[in-house]
Design an enzyme around this catalytic site. Structure first.
Site, PDB file in Angstrom:
ATOM      1  CG  HIS A 199     -12.451  -5.431   0.896  1.00  0.00           C
ATOM      2  ND1 HIS A 199     -13.222  -4.327   0.989  1.00  0.00           N
ATOM      3  CD2 HIS A 199     -11.285  -5.322   1.770  1.00  0.00           C
ATOM      4  CE1 HIS A 199     -12.973  -3.644   2.123  1.00  0.00           C
ATOM      5  NE2 HIS A 199     -11.997  -4.141   2.749  1.00  0.00           N
ATOM      6  CB  CYS A 200      -7.370  -4.051  -2.225  1.00  0.00           C
ATOM      7  SG  CYS A 200      -5.633  -4.322  -2.535  1.00  0.00           S
ATOM      8  N   PRO A 201      -6.953  -5.501   1.064  1.00  0.00           N
ATOM      9  CG  PRO A 201      -5.795  -7.303   1.751  1.00  0.00           C
ATOM     10  CD  PRO A 201      -6.642  -6.828   0.869  1.00  0.00           C
TER      11      PRO A 201
END
Length: 314
Positions: free
Chosen positions: A104-106
């Protein structure tokens, strides 16, 4: 003029791939992986342990699943109430199971998985090229700044800031892009690097690797004209993947006489459960199976290869 044209090309591709990475919804497991109402009731009635695993084994018997938990159990998500496909993981931020989840990429506020992994790679590539282009074209003015060759205006500080920002982003992006290029070459995800996939016979960190060329095609597809464009061209549906370890699985049925020797000598890899056509062709670089065997399985959806039906026949 050349610099302006090159700048806008890099900028357009960078923004396009960034947009696709952000707004492409992560793909979730198809309905065949969700438990039926009766299976859910059976799972709730049974006490935890072997009885629950028996319910899950029945639900997963016709699904193309090869991986297991560390204890050898069927991978099940009790929040989404589904049998997890291979390489699928539950994202605690999105609160859903994501097919071939990488992380999950912020930076993009989205899960990077099967549906947008190609876009994420292109985003890294074009942002790196964009930063390198800015640093390269700004370098001569950066040198003049330190040699007092620029007019004494506020603009010279903008030049210094621009060069440092582009150079620093280039360093960080090059390491991240190089890491993901290595992942693609090995057909791994970030999660699989930290925890290798566990198959029914053993753990193997390279279980999904089919060689550099086929690994690359799984992410970018067969049409080379789409490789550099942020358009979806990945092979498969994200629910099932070819694996080079299925033949070594002791729980799978043995191959018919004569087929096993051929597969060993020519490295024909074949799954024991159905794969989609766009995935199965990755495993067939040599002549197809005899027509007589193919006709016997005619009419079975996704079962054009007779090796695919072995587990159901036993």
């Amino acid at each position: 003029v050349v610099c302006l044209v090159a700048y806008h090309i890099f900028f357009m591709l960078f923004v396009w791939s960034y947009w696709k990475t952000i707004f492409t919804l992560p793909m979730n497991p198809s309905k065949e992986f969700h438990l039926s109402y009766s299976d859910k009731e059976s799972l709730e009635r049974e006490p935890r342990g072997e009885s629950q695993q028996e319910v899950l084994r029945r639900a997963a018997k016709d699904l193309p699943i090869y991986t297991r938990t560390m204890s050898g159990a069927i991978r099940y998500c009790d929040r989404c109430h589904l049998v997890k496909p291979d390489r699928c993981h539950h994202c605690s931020v999105c609160d859903k199971c994501i097919l071939k989840m990488d992380h999950h990429c912020p930076w993009v506020n989205n899960c990077v998985g099967f549906s947008n992994y190609k876009f994420f790679l292109l985003f890294l590539a074009y942002s790196l090229l964009y930063c390198l282009f800015i640093a390269a074209t700004d370098l001569q003015y950066f040198i003049k700044f330190w040699t007092n060759g620029l007019p004494d205006t506020q603009a010279k500080f903008h030049i210094m800031f621009l060069f440092f920002a582009a150079a620093m982003f280039s360093v960080s992006l090059s390491s991240l892009f190089g890491y993901h290029c290595w992942l693609v070459s090995k057909n791994k995800s970030t999660l699989e690097v930290f925890r290798a996939p566990i198959f029914r016979h053993r753990t193997d960190k390279n279980g999904f690797s089919l060689g550099f060329s086929k690994n690359l095609r799984q992410v970018f597809g067969d049409e080379k004209k789409y490789w550099l464009l942020p358009v979806f061209s990945c092979l498969g549906d994200g629910c099932s993947f070819p694996t080079c370890l299925v033949n070594q699985d002791p729980e799978q049925a043995s191959t018919p006489g004569g087929l096993n020797a051929t597969s060993k000598s020519e490295n024909h890899l074949f799954p024991a459960k159905p794969l989609r056509d766009s995935q199965s062709h990755l495993l067939t670089d040599a002549p197809s199976w005899p027509e007589t065997a193919a006709k016997a399985d005619k009419g079975k959806v996704g079962m054009s290869n007779p090796a695919l039906t072995m587990e159901n026949e036993t």
